[in-house]
Design a protein around this motif. Structure first.
Motif, mmCIF file in Angstrom:
data_model
loop_
_atom_site.group_PDB
_atom_site.id
_atom_site.type_symbol
_atom_site.label_atom_id
_atom_site.label_comp_id
_atom_site.label_asym_id
_atom_site.label_seq_id
_atom_site.Cartn_x
_atom_site.Cartn_y
_atom_site.Cartn_z
ATOM 1 N N LEU A 142 6.504 0.320 12.195
ATOM 2 C CA LEU A 142 5.876 1.097 11.129
ATOM 3 C C LEU A 142 6.831 1.301 9.962
ATOM 4 C CD1 LEU A 142 3.755 3.128 9.928
ATOM 5 C CD2 LEU A 142 4.883 4.866 11.322
ATOM 6 N N HIS A 143 8.091 1.549 10.268
ATOM 7 C CA HIS A 143 9.069 1.839 9.228
ATOM 8 C C HIS A 143 9.618 0.601 8.533
ATOM 9 C CE1 HIS A 143 8.969 6.127 9.595
ATOM 10 N NE2 HIS A 143 8.782 5.925 10.879
ATOM 11 N N THR A 144 9.130 -0.581 8.931
ATOM 12 C CA THR A 144 9.469 -1.797 8.182
ATOM 13 C C THR A 144 8.441 -2.062 7.086
ATOM 14 O OG1 THR A 144 8.302 -3.311 9.664
ATOM 15 C CG2 THR A 144 10.613 -2.823 10.200
ATOM 16 N N LEU A 145 7.297 -1.368 7.138
ATOM 17 C CA LEU A 145 6.290 -1.511 6.079
ATOM 18 C C LEU A 145 6.776 -0.825 4.812
ATOM 19 C CD1 LEU A 145 2.887 -0.680 7.836
ATOM 20 C CD2 LEU A 145 3.710 -2.913 7.134
ATOM 21 N N PRO A 146 6.372 -1.319 3.656
ATOM 22 C CA PRO A 146 6.668 -0.590 2.413
ATOM 23 C C PRO A 146 6.063 0.818 2.497
ATOM 24 C CG PRO A 146 5.810 -2.779 1.925
ATOM 25 C CD PRO A 146 5.666 -2.573 3.405
ATOM 26 N N HIS A 147 6.740 1.786 1.938
ATOM 27 C CA HIS A 147 6.350 3.191 2.073
ATOM 28 C C HIS A 147 4.894 3.450 1.656
ATOM 29 C CE1 HIS A 147 7.572 7.193 3.054
ATOM 30 N NE2 HIS A 147 7.090 7.666 1.915
ATOM 31 N N ASP A 148 4.430 2.789 0.611
ATOM 32 C CA ASP A 148 3.061 3.023 0.138
ATOM 33 C C ASP A 148 1.989 2.405 1.035
ATOM 34 O OD1 ASP A 148 3.869 0.476 -0.646
ATOM 35 O OD2 ASP A 148 2.629 0.484 -2.442
ATOM 36 N N GLU A 149 2.374 1.576 2.010
ATOM 37 C CA GLU A 149 1.412 0.958 2.931
ATOM 38 C C GLU A 149 1.369 1.647 4.284
ATOM 39 O OE1 GLU A 149 1.899 -3.264 3.311
ATOM 40 O OE2 GLU A 149 2.249 -3.504 1.167
ATOM 41 N N ARG A 150 2.171 2.661 4.495
ATOM 42 C CA ARG A 150 2.273 3.281 5.820
ATOM 43 C C ARG A 150 1.052 4.097 6.221
ATOM 44 N NH1 ARG A 150 8.606 5.074 5.966
ATOM 45 N NH2 ARG A 150 9.396 2.974 5.615
ATOM 46 N N ASP A 151 0.203 4.464 5.277
ATOM 47 C CA ASP A 151 -0.993 5.238 5.600
ATOM 48 C C ASP A 151 -2.276 4.437 5.441
ATOM 49 O OD1 ASP A 151 0.409 7.567 6.209
ATOM 50 O OD2 ASP A 151 0.416 8.215 4.116
ATOM 51 N N SER A 152 -2.176 3.139 5.200
ATOM 52 C CA SER A 152 -3.373 2.351 4.882
ATOM 53 C C SER A 152 -3.755 1.380 5.999
ATOM 54 C CB SER A 152 -3.156 1.585 3.579
ATOM 55 O OG SER A 152 -2.061 0.703 3.718
ATOM 56 N N TRP A 153 -3.606 1.791 7.253
ATOM 57 C CA TRP A 153 -3.987 0.923 8.368
ATOM 58 C C TRP A 153 -4.776 1.742 9.379
ATOM 59 C CZ3 TRP A 153 -1.754 2.626 12.894
ATOM 60 C CH2 TRP A 153 -0.640 3.452 12.770
ATOM 61 N N GLU A 154 -5.447 1.059 10.278
ATOM 62 C CA GLU A 154 -6.286 1.693 11.294
ATOM 63 C C GLU A 154 -5.662 1.512 12.682
ATOM 64 O OE1 GLU A 154 -9.171 3.346 10.644
ATOM 65 O OE2 GLU A 154 -8.860 2.999 8.503
ATOM 66 N N TRP A 155 -6.098 2.337 13.621
ATOM 67 C CA TRP A 155 -5.616 2.254 15.001
ATOM 68 C C TRP A 155 -5.725 0.821 15.523
ATOM 69 C CZ3 TRP A 155 -5.539 6.379 19.059
ATOM 70 C CH2 TRP A 155 -5.338 7.640 18.512
ATOM 71 N N GLY A 156 -4.660 0.335 16.119
ATOM 72 C CA GLY A 156 -4.678 -0.978 16.753
ATOM 73 C C GLY A 156 -4.679 -2.158 15.813
#
Length: 93
Positions: free
Chosen positions: A56-70
């Motif tokens: 999760l922490h390898t994603l760019p900061h602005d993309e960390r909340d834009s995904w769904e479970w699994g």
């Protein structure tokens, strides 16, 4: 989540589901727990495999909340349902 707190659990007492990869976290395994308050002012806690929390922490900061479970494969940022390209890219390096 508008507020969040992170902690590492050495051994879970019961099984959970990892929000990153959707795979089971068995009782007795370690996991990362993120708790906080949602936009609806509800308390919530989610759990990750340690390697999924690191991914999760390898994603760019602005993309960390834009995904769904699994949405991702365990421990990497490759999309679930597709073959992992992380290992292919590492082998080529």
């Amino acid at each position: 989540m508008t507020f969040s707190d992170h902690r590492r659990v050495k051994r879970t007492r019961k099984p959970y589901r990892c929000v990153w990869c959707g795979e089971r976290i068995d009782a007795g395994q370690s996991c990362d727990v993120v708790s906080g308050i949602t936009e609806d002012n509800e308390m919530a806690s989610v759990r990750y495999h340690p390697e999924c929390y690191a991914a999760l922490h390898t994603l760019p900061h602005d993309e960390r909340d834009s995904w769904e479970w699994g949405d991702f494969l365990r421990g990497c940022t490759c999309q679930a349902g597709f073959e992992c390209t992380c290992k292919t890219e590492e082998a080529q390096s």
